[in-house]
Design a protein around this motif. Structure first.
Motif, mmCIF file in Angstrom:
data_model
loop_
_atom_site.group_PDB
_atom_site.id
_atom_site.type_symbol
_atom_site.label_atom_id
_atom_site.label_comp_id
_atom_site.label_asym_id
_atom_site.label_seq_id
_atom_site.Cartn_x
_atom_site.Cartn_y
_atom_site.Cartn_z
ATOM 1 N N CYS A 15 69.266 85.280 55.147
ATOM 2 C CA CYS A 15 70.253 84.938 56.160
ATOM 3 C C CYS A 15 71.422 85.917 56.083
ATOM 4 O O CYS A 15 71.867 86.268 54.998
ATOM 5 C CB CYS A 15 70.744 83.510 55.937
ATOM 6 S SG CYS A 15 72.081 83.037 57.040
ATOM 7 N N CYS A 18 76.092 83.212 54.852
ATOM 8 C CA CYS A 18 76.873 82.897 53.645
ATOM 9 C C CYS A 18 76.183 83.265 52.343
ATOM 10 O O CYS A 18 75.012 83.644 52.305
ATOM 11 C CB CYS A 18 77.306 81.443 53.650
ATOM 12 S SG CYS A 18 76.160 80.303 52.873
ATOM 13 N N GLY A 21 72.466 82.486 50.424
ATOM 14 C CA GLY A 21 71.330 83.406 50.384
ATOM 15 C C GLY A 21 70.011 82.751 50.728
ATOM 16 O O GLY A 21 68.990 82.964 50.069
ATOM 17 N N GLY A 52 72.179 79.962 60.058
ATOM 18 C CA GLY A 52 70.972 80.713 59.730
ATOM 19 C C GLY A 52 69.875 80.516 60.766
ATOM 20 O O GLY A 52 69.144 81.441 61.109
#
Ligand code: SF4
Length: 705
Positions: A15, A18, A21, A52
């Protein structure tokens, strides 16, 4: 009519948002991402949050920069360029240039300043959204091509104080345990963080630990949040009173004999002086300062100290204060004095914001240190001089906010910005924007004409996250591969190529290389990456550093035996009660705090251009308690004006019971009403991080002209 496209290929990646991960799969057809699926990555186990899953179409937004731009001769820079230049129509102030002209101008301006005024008149801002390889080459370019250590990035604005305290206390700025360690914990303290909004998938593991494993959750935050519903103790502390709360807990631990004496004897220095220093901070004395009853302070202290395994998660509410370093020192002391570190379910976890904050810092986008935190004024310099084939500046460089001051004073004349947006992210934006307008030469490499690019002399159209391959290090120290899924649009180029082109034009003997080759060079200079190579990253998709030298496996929980300090021991450091730099007063009676919202990412350059996300949260607002709105006689949902000593913005008033009376909360992602026009640039003396989380403000109904 439209034809529904079927994915022609699936590309596994991570993603772009943030630091959790999450791994994901891009479903691609016709050089477009059609949709995103969660993947069974170690950090997310198929889970994704709304960013995401739905935040991918920014990459094909019509405002993407697809050709190099140079500033028009008839468009002189002005301090209000960020407001007056429309990112959808940059040709009012820029003209399209060939790559040859744009690169020659970009490098030529930097060269002129370097040769005339010396490298100290130049600076570079890299990005925590870029890959490790981009970060590494960027800092190498600034150090070798510019000849200065004036290189920094937005970590300065998020966790600089945490890292300062962690390096001082335990010799490493990285987390000691991953997010999912919470599943092994008996107690978790979440302080100055709102994971359900800012690290949503991490929050799901915290909720899971409460529901399935009986975790006792302590949440300390001035604002209410979704995790409160899961908390055994939800402490609505007064803004900026973290040191008071934590010192009261530490005093309890010392006075009630809850210190883990065995652990301290084996692993901790400074314990006696520290214990002496916190005795004055009794829960009774701290209660009025933090707004939490003394008995509750004692109760959570006992809970944390006595549990089988306790872990701490913290965020910007801890770090973005003039006492940010002291806040983190308290958290380190809490874990070290009670032996809650280095075992399953224990540890210190500063939640990283952007997807590569950890990696960009590790790679050396920091003015005082080379890659792997090796000081520029220490013995490691010889090693880097040898590796990079030239002598290097031994003076630590300036930090983000110091660079902006130096630009304002004319000491820094040229700046290269890769993927950062200081014209939105810095405190006291009126000053920051005026400083950008004063630059003799500004090169901005980005995917949109950001507020910062509005001040550029040359704009280099770069690649979006899914348009390139590279490694990213998540908040858990996991190095993961982001893989190219689509091509950059038009003439836009990959960032690595752009950094190398500028380096070559600044006279460095560089060649264009693959991300794998750059990673190989980095790994050779960074002890933390020992044993990790590209083949393994491709095979496993995720490798946690440091590797266990015996088994070759990544180590999720570290520092069980010793800390990476010269003595191998940790250190607790006494703190003091520092008031906020700008407390509310008669003129500005309210307390303003800033932050993020679930749907938007930092300065909004990407998520404001992601259709689904912007539809969910489309316009600027100030959140305040319904009582406060009524008391002030302000209309719910109506337009209000929020002012501080530095500026005013107009935005919608949103009633929000999570905001305490007397407080205001404004997200900083909306360019139409930029929250950072209001914020205070006062710095923490150690981490040099500004006090974004607190300043004095007032709110009123705007008088229409
Ligand atoms: Fe992306 Fe973070 Fe959301 Fe995971 S939690 S999908 S990494 S923004």
């Amino acid at each position: 009519g439209t034809v529904a496209l079927k994915p022609a290929k699936k590309v596994d990646s991570t993603c772009p948002y943030c630091g959790v991960g999450c791994q994901l799969t891009f479903n691609v057809a016709d050089d477009q991402i059609l949709s995103v699926d969660g993947k069974a990555g170690p950090a997310n186990l198929n889970r994704l949050c709304v960013k995401g899953r739905f935040g991918f179409d920014y990459a094909r937004h019509p405002e993407r920069l697809t050709q190099p731009l140079v500033r028009r001769d008839d468009a002189p820079k002005r301090a209000d360029d960020a407001d007056r230049i429309d990112p959808a129509n940059p040709l009012t102030h820029f003209r399209i240039a060939s790559w040859e002209e744009a690169l020659e101008r970009a490098a030529g301006g930097l060269r002129t300043i370097r040769d005339r005024d010396g490298g100290g008149a130049l600076a570079g801002f890299g990005s925590a959204k870029g890959s490790n390889e981009e970060a590494y080459l960027f800092q190498k370019l600034v150090r070798t091509g510019f000849g200065t250590n004036n290189v920094d990035h937005c970590t300065r604005l998020c966790h600089a104080s945490s890292v300062a305290a962690l390096i001082e206390g335990i010799g490493s700025g990285a987390v000691t345990a991953p997010v999912q360690a919470v599943l092994d914990a008996e107690v978790a303290l979440v302080i100055g963080a709102n994971p359900a909004v800012n690290h949503p998938v991490a929050a799901t593991f915290i909720k899971q630990a409460v529901r399935q494993r009986g975790l006792k959750l302590i949440v300390a935050d001035p604002r209410g949040q979704a995790l409160d519903r899961f908390a055994s103790h939800s402490l609505r502390i007064k803004g900026g009173s973290d040191v008071a709360l934590l010192s009261g807990m530490l005093c309890t631990i010392v006075e009630e004999g809850l210190v883990d004496e065995d652990y301290v004897r084996q692993h901790v220095d400074g314990h006696e002086a520290f214990a002496e220093s916190v005795r004055q901070f009794t829960p009774e004395a701290m209660a009025p300062l933090c707004g939490i009853p003394a008995e509750t302070i004692r109760e959570v202290a006992r809970l944390f100290a006595k549990s089988r395994a306790s872990i701490v998660f913290w965020g910007m509410g801890i770090s973005q204060h003039v006492h940010g370093t002291d806040n983190s020192r308290c958290l380190i002391a809490l874990c070290l004095l009670t032996g809650q570190v280095g075992r399953a379910g224990t540890g210190l976890h500063p939640l990283r914001g952007q997807n590569n904050v950890q990696g960009a810092s590790d790679a050396g986008l920091i003015p005082m240190v080379f890659p792997d935190y090796q000081r520029v004024d220490g013995g490691a310099r010889a090693l880097f001089e040898e590796a990079w084939g030239q002598s290097l500046d031994a003076t630590p460089g300036l930090t983000v906010v110091e660079i902006m001051h130096a630009m304002e004073e004319g000491r820094i004349k040229g700046l290269y910005v890769m993927g950062e947006n200081p014209a939105m992210s810095d405190p006291d934006l009126a000053h920051a924007r005026a400083a950008l307008a004063k630059l003799e030469h500004l090169v901005v490499q980005d995917i949109f004409l950001t507020e910062t690019a509005a001040y550029a002399d040359v704009v280099l159209p770069a690649s979006a996250f899914p348009e390139k391959t590279g490694t990213f290090t998540n908040t858990d120290r996991r190095i993961q591969l982001g893989r190219q899924a689509i091509d950059p649009p038009g003439e836009a180029r990959q960032d690595l190529w752009l950094v190398e082109e500028l380096a070559i034009r600044l006279g460095l003997p560089w060649q264009h290389r693959t991300p794998a080759a750059v990673f190989g060079e980095m790994a050779g200079l960074m002890p933390s990456l020992a044993g990790i190579n590209w083949d393994r990253l491709e095979r496993d998709g995720s490798v946690t550093y440091p590797l266990d030298p015996l088994t070759g496996e990544g180590q999720a929980v570290i520092f069980g035996d010793a800390f990476p300090t010269p003595s191998g021991r940790g250190r607790v450091v006494p703190v003091s009660l520092v008031p906020p730099d700008e407390p509310p007063d008669g003129e500005y009676p309210l307390l303003l705090t800033t932050g993020r919202v679930l749907e938007h990412w930092h300065t909004g350059a990407m998520t404001r251009r992601a259709g689904a996300l912007d539809a969910l949260e489309p316009e600027p607002f100030v959140a305040l308690s319904p009582k406060e709105l009524d008391r002030l006689g302000l209309p719910r949902g109506g337009m209000v004006e929020v002012s501080t000593r530095r500026g005013s913005i107009r935005l919608q008033a949103r009633p929000d019971r999570d905001v305490a009376p007397g407080n205001l909360f404004i997200p900083f992602c909306f360019r139409e009403a930029a929250a950072n026009l209001l914020t205070n640039p006062a710095l923490d003396p150690y981490g040099k991080i500004p006090e974004f989380k607190l300043c004095a403000a007032r709110v009123s109904v705007p008088v229409e002209a």
